[in-house]
Design a protein around this motif. Structure first.
Motif, PDB file in Angstrom:
ATOM      1  N   PHE A  79      -1.877  12.758  17.831  1.00 25.79           N
ATOM      2  CA  PHE A  79      -0.786  13.462  18.271  1.00 25.79           C
ATOM      3  C   PHE A  79      -0.159  14.104  16.987  1.00 25.79           C
ATOM      4  O   PHE A  79       1.012  14.660  17.112  1.00 25.79           O
ATOM      5  N   VAL A  80      -0.194  13.848  15.874  1.00 28.52           N
ATOM      6  CA  VAL A  80       0.449  14.020  14.477  1.00 28.52           C
ATOM      7  C   VAL A  80      -0.432  15.129  13.536  1.00 28.52           C
ATOM      8  O   VAL A  80      -1.689  14.490  13.411  1.00 28.52           O
ATOM      9  N   ASP A  81       0.119  16.148  13.141  1.00 22.89           N
ATOM     10  CA  ASP A  81      -0.502  16.742  11.985  1.00 22.89           C
ATOM     11  C   ASP A  81      -0.492  16.246  10.739  1.00 22.89           C
ATOM     12  O   ASP A  81       0.295  16.418   9.709  1.00 22.89           O
ATOM     13  N   TYR A  82      -1.317  14.980  10.603  1.00 20.25           N
ATOM     14  CA  TYR A  82      -1.226  14.273   9.385  1.00 20.25           C
ATOM     15  C   TYR A  82      -1.669  14.932   8.002  1.00 20.25           C
ATOM     16  O   TYR A  82      -1.047  14.974   7.100  1.00 20.25           O
ATOM     17  N   PRO A  83      -2.836  15.951   8.269  1.00 19.71           N
ATOM     18  CA  PRO A  83      -3.125  16.558   6.806  1.00 19.71           C
ATOM     19  C   PRO A  83      -2.112  17.268   6.256  1.00 19.71           C
ATOM     20  O   PRO A  83      -1.744  17.377   4.961  1.00 19.71           O
ATOM     21  N   SER A  84      -1.198  18.103   7.102  1.00 21.93           N
ATOM     22  CA  SER A  84      -0.177  18.802   6.387  1.00 21.93           C
ATOM     23  C   SER A  84       1.045  17.897   5.957  1.00 21.93           C
ATOM     24  O   SER A  84       1.496  18.149   4.887  1.00 21.93           O
ATOM     25  N   LEU A  85       1.141  16.689   6.709  1.00 19.70           N
ATOM     26  CA  LEU A  85       2.101  15.723   6.120  1.00 19.70           C
ATOM     27  C   LEU A  85       1.758  15.266   4.764  1.00 19.70           C
ATOM     28  O   LEU A  85       2.700  15.012   3.905  1.00 19.70           O
ATOM     29  N   MET A  86       0.576  14.778   4.827  1.00 24.08           N
ATOM     30  CA  MET A  86      -0.035  14.271   3.262  1.00 24.08           C
ATOM     31  C   MET A  86       0.353  15.275   2.107  1.00 24.08           C
ATOM     32  O   MET A  86       0.768  14.862   1.092  1.00 24.08           O
ATOM     33  N   LYS A  87      -0.023  16.282   2.240  1.00 25.45           N
ATOM     34  CA  LYS A  87       0.137  17.469   1.367  1.00 25.45           C
ATOM     35  C   LYS A  87       1.649  17.724   1.061  1.00 25.45           C
ATOM     36  O   LYS A  87       1.975  18.043   0.035  1.00 25.45           O
ATOM     37  N   LYS A  88       2.232  17.947   2.014  1.00 21.20           N
ATOM     38  CA  LYS A  88       3.742  18.178   2.051  1.00 21.20           C
ATOM     39  C   LYS A  88       4.282  16.912   1.285  1.00 21.20           C
ATOM     40  O   LYS A  88       5.301  17.226   0.421  1.00 21.20           O
ATOM     41  N   LEU A  89       4.035  15.615   1.463  1.00 20.33           N
ATOM     42  CA  LEU A  89       4.925  14.860   1.091  1.00 20.33           C
ATOM     43  C   LEU A  89       4.347  14.429  -0.107  1.00 20.33           C
ATOM     44  O   LEU A  89       4.891  13.668  -1.103  1.00 20.33           O
ATOM     45  N   GLY A  90       3.095  14.838  -0.513  1.00 14.96           N
ATOM     46  CA  GLY A  90       2.559  14.556  -2.050  1.00 14.96           C
ATOM     47  C   GLY A  90       2.061  12.987  -2.006  1.00 14.96           C
ATOM     48  O   GLY A  90       2.347  12.500  -3.152  1.00 14.96           O
ATOM     49  N   ILE A  91       1.310  12.642  -1.116  1.00 14.22           N
ATOM     50  CA  ILE A  91       1.069  11.182  -1.000  1.00 14.22           C
ATOM     51  C   ILE A  91      -0.722  11.288  -0.636  1.00 14.22           C
ATOM     52  O   ILE A  91      -1.280  12.169  -0.473  1.00 14.22           O
ATOM     53  N   ILE A 110       0.984  -1.175  -0.006  1.00 13.69           N
ATOM     54  CA  ILE A 110      -0.035  -0.005   0.005  1.00 13.69           C
ATOM     55  C   ILE A 110       0.925   1.309  -0.026  1.00 13.69           C
ATOM     56  O   ILE A 110       0.669   2.249  -0.630  1.00 13.69           O
ATOM     57  N   GLU A 111       1.874   1.269   0.788  1.00 10.58           N
ATOM     58  CA  GLU A 111       2.970   2.155   0.867  1.00 10.58           C
ATOM     59  C   GLU A 111       3.407   2.486  -0.563  1.00 10.58           C
ATOM     60  O   GLU A 111       3.714   3.689  -1.065  1.00 10.58           O
ATOM     61  N   ARG A 112       3.831   1.568  -1.290  1.00  8.66           N
ATOM     62  CA  ARG A 112       4.307   1.463  -2.450  1.00  8.66           C
ATOM     63  C   ARG A 112       3.423   2.228  -3.656  1.00  8.66           C
ATOM     64  O   ARG A 112       3.889   2.841  -4.613  1.00  8.66           O
ATOM     65  N   ALA A 113       2.302   2.016  -3.307  1.00 10.23           N
ATOM     66  CA  ALA A 113       1.072   2.644  -4.170  1.00 10.23           C
ATOM     67  C   ALA A 113       1.003   3.928  -3.811  1.00 10.23           C
ATOM     68  O   ALA A 113       0.127   4.812  -4.462  1.00 10.23           O
ATOM     69  N   GLY A 114       1.591   4.503  -3.023  1.00 16.05           N
ATOM     70  CA  GLY A 114       1.530   6.031  -2.772  1.00 16.05           C
ATOM     71  C   GLY A 114       0.777   6.539  -1.657  1.00 16.05           C
ATOM     72  O   GLY A 114       0.258   7.597  -1.455  1.00 16.05           O
ATOM     73  N   TYR A 115       0.735   5.474  -0.602  1.00 16.04           N
ATOM     74  CA  TYR A 115      -0.200   5.729   0.485  1.00 16.04           C
ATOM     75  C   TYR A 115       0.568   5.794   1.909  1.00 16.04           C
ATOM     76  O   TYR A 115       1.461   5.163   2.117  1.00 16.04           O
ATOM     77  N   TYR A 116       0.310   6.924   2.620  1.00 10.28           N
ATOM     78  CA  TYR A 116       0.682   6.705   4.069  1.00 10.28           C
ATOM     79  C   TYR A 116       0.191   5.424   5.023  1.00 10.28           C
ATOM     80  O   TYR A 116      -1.086   5.595   5.081  1.00 10.28           O
ATOM     81  N   VAL A 117       0.934   4.684   5.400  1.00 10.61           N
ATOM     82  CA  VAL A 117       0.488   3.609   6.050  1.00 10.61           C
ATOM     83  C   VAL A 117       0.758   3.478   7.571  1.00 10.61           C
ATOM     84  O   VAL A 117       1.717   3.798   7.986  1.00 10.61           O
ATOM     85  N   GLY A 118      -0.272   2.777   8.197  1.00 15.14           N
ATOM     86  CA  GLY A 118      -0.135   2.576   9.768  1.00 15.14           C
ATOM     87  C   GLY A 118      -0.713   1.337  10.326  1.00 15.14           C
ATOM     88  O   GLY A 118      -1.327   0.694   9.330  1.00 15.14           O
ATOM     89  N   ILE A 119      -0.639   0.978  11.360  1.00 15.22           N
ATOM     90  CA  ILE A 119      -1.095  -0.199  11.875  1.00 15.22           C
ATOM     91  C   ILE A 119      -2.079  -0.112  13.096  1.00 15.22           C
ATOM     92  O   ILE A 119      -1.729   0.532  14.082  1.00 15.22           O
ATOM     93  N   TYR A 120      -3.019  -0.445  13.322  1.00 14.77           N
ATOM     94  CA  TYR A 120      -4.006  -0.509  14.293  1.00 14.77           C
ATOM     95  C   TYR A 120      -3.984  -1.985  15.088  1.00 14.77           C
ATOM     96  O   TYR A 120      -4.227  -2.928  14.369  1.00 14.77           O
ATOM     97  N   SER A 121      -3.798  -1.866  16.273  1.00 13.23           N
ATOM     98  CA  SER A 121      -3.926  -2.907  17.237  1.00 13.23           C
ATOM     99  C   SER A 121      -3.943  -2.355  18.612  1.00 13.23           C
ATOM    100  O   SER A 121      -3.867  -1.381  18.973  1.00 13.23           O
TER     101      SER A 121
END
Length: 319
Positions: free
Chosen positions: A193-205, A120-131
Motif C-alpha cells: 500500500f506504499v509507493d516504496y520505489p519512489s520513497l527510496m529514490k527520494k530519500l536517497g537510501i 541496518i537503518e543506520r547503514a542507510g537502508y529502509y527497514v521493516g518488520i515481518y510477522s
C-alpha cells in the motif's frame, strides 16, 4: 490507496522465470536474503533472484529469517547488500520459529528486533518488520517498534490487526506463471500500500543516491521556483478522501501517503519536500493514533479540493 501485488520467495521456490512472472502480473518481489539458522547463511537463490528481477524490471526488497543470532544476521545483511539497490525495504522476519525452542522475554525479543532494525537503518537502508498478528500483539512492545514499517502475514483478504502496516501477505497459495510452488502448494503473495520505489529514490537510501538540484546564476525567486518543481510533493490523506487525494496527486505528480501510516514527515520536510494534507485540521483523529500531519505546507478540506486545484496559494499554511 496504492495497492500493488507482489510475491516473496526463497530457495523453496526454486529458480523462477521472472520474465514470465512479470507478464502474469507480479509487480514486485521480496527476496529471502538469508536465514540466521545455525549462525546464519545466505539463501542459495538470492543472487539469482536479485539479478533476474533487476533484468526484467521487477522492484525488489529483502527479508532475513531471524533466529536471533543478531550480530551475524546484521553482518550477513550488510555484506550481501553491498553495491545493490532495493526498491522495497529490508525486513526483519521474527516469528515463533525464531525462538528455535528457546525461552525469551518480550523485552529481549523487542531488544533484538530494535537492534537489528536500528543498525541496518543506520547503514542507510529502509527497514521493516515481518510477522503475524499474534506475535506482534503478544511478544513485541509496539511503542518501541512503531517507527518501523510492518509487513503483516495474515492469510485472508482482510486483516484483523489494529496496528499500521504497509504490506499484507494475504496468501501462501498464490499461483504465478514462472514461479514454482513451495511445499505448501503455492507462492506467498502480498499487497503493498506504499509507493516504496519512489520513497527510496527520494530519500536517497537502499543503495540510491539522493538527487541534488544544482542551481546557479538565478535570482532567489527564480531559484525557489525551480526548486519547487524539482522537490518531491507528497499528499497525505484519510481513507475516506482517497479519490480526492488522487486528483491532487495527478496534478502535482505527487506521492500518496495514507495518514494512518504515520510516515516520517519531519524527515521529508528536512529534505525540503512539499506536503499537502486533506483534512479540516492537523493533529490526531478522534479515536485514532494518527492524523493529518502538522508538517503540511498546504491544508485543504475535502469540499474545497476543486478550489485548491485552481489556485493552491490560497491554502498555503503560514507558520
Amino acid at each position: 490507496m496504492t495497492k500493488l501485488v507482489g510475491v516473496d520467495v526463497s530457495k523453496y521456490n526454486g529458480y523462477p522465470d521472472w520474465a514470465k512472472a512479470k507478464q502474469s502480473g507480479v509487480q514486485f518481489a521480496i527476496l529471502r536474503l538469508g536465514s540466521g539458522y545455525g549462525g546464519g547463511y545466505v539463501d542459495k537463490t538470492f543472487e539469482y533472484n536479485y539479478r533476474a528481477c533487476k533484468k526484467v524490471g521487477i522492484g525488489v526488497g529483502v527479508y532475513v529469517a531471524s533466529y536471533l543470532n543478531i550480530s551475524s544476521e546484521i553482518d550477513m545483511t550488510l555484506k550481501v547488500l553491498k553495491g545493490k539497490q532495493l526498491e522495497y525495504p529490508v525486513y526483519f522476519d521474527i516469528e515463533d520459529f525464531s525462538l528455535n525452542g528457546r525461552s525469551y522475554t518480550n523485552t529481549q525479543l523487542t531488544n533484538y528486533t530494535v537492534r537489528y532494525c536500528s543498525e541496518i537503518e543506520r547503514a542507510g537502508y529502509y527497514v521493516g518488520i515481518y510477522s503475524n498478528k499474534a506475535f506482534l500483539d503478544s511478544r513485541l512492545y509496539w511503542g518501541r517498534i512503531k517507527k518501523y514499517d510492518i509487513w503483516i502475514a495474515h492469510w485472508n483478504k482482510g486483516v484483523n490487526y489494529a496496528g499500521k502496516y504497509g504490506m499484507h501477505q494475504y496468501t501462501n497459495k498464490g499461483q504465478w506463471k514462472g514461479i514454482p510452488s513451495t511445499g505448501e502448494g503455492g507462492v506467498d503473495t502480498n499487497w503493498c500500500f506504499v509507493d516504496y520505489p519512489s520513497l527510496m529514490k527520494k530519500l536517497g537510501i537502499n543503495g540510491y543516491k539522493k538527487q541534488k538540484a544544482e542551481v546557479k546564476g538565478l535570482s532567489k525567486m527564480e531559484e525557489e521556483k525551480l526548486l519547487d518543481q524539482i522537490k518531491q510533493t507528497v499528499v497525505t490523506y484519510e481513507a475516506k478522501d482517497y479519490e480526492l487525494a488522487v486528483k491532487i496527486a495527478k496534478q502535482h505528480k505527487a506521492i500518496l501517503v495514507p495518514a494512518e501510516l504515520n510516515m516520517d514527515f519531519g524527515r521529508m520536510k528536512r529534505s525540503k519536500d512539499t506536503i499537502i494534507g486533506i483534512g479540516n485540521s492537523t493533529g490526531k483523529i478522534d479515536g485514532e493514533n494518527f492524523g493529518i500531519t502538522g508538517y503540511c505546507d498546504y491544508l485543504v478540506s475535502a469540499d474545497r479540493v476543486d478550489e485548491f486545484l485552481e489556485d493552491r496559494s490560497k491554502f498555503l499554511r503560514r507558520k
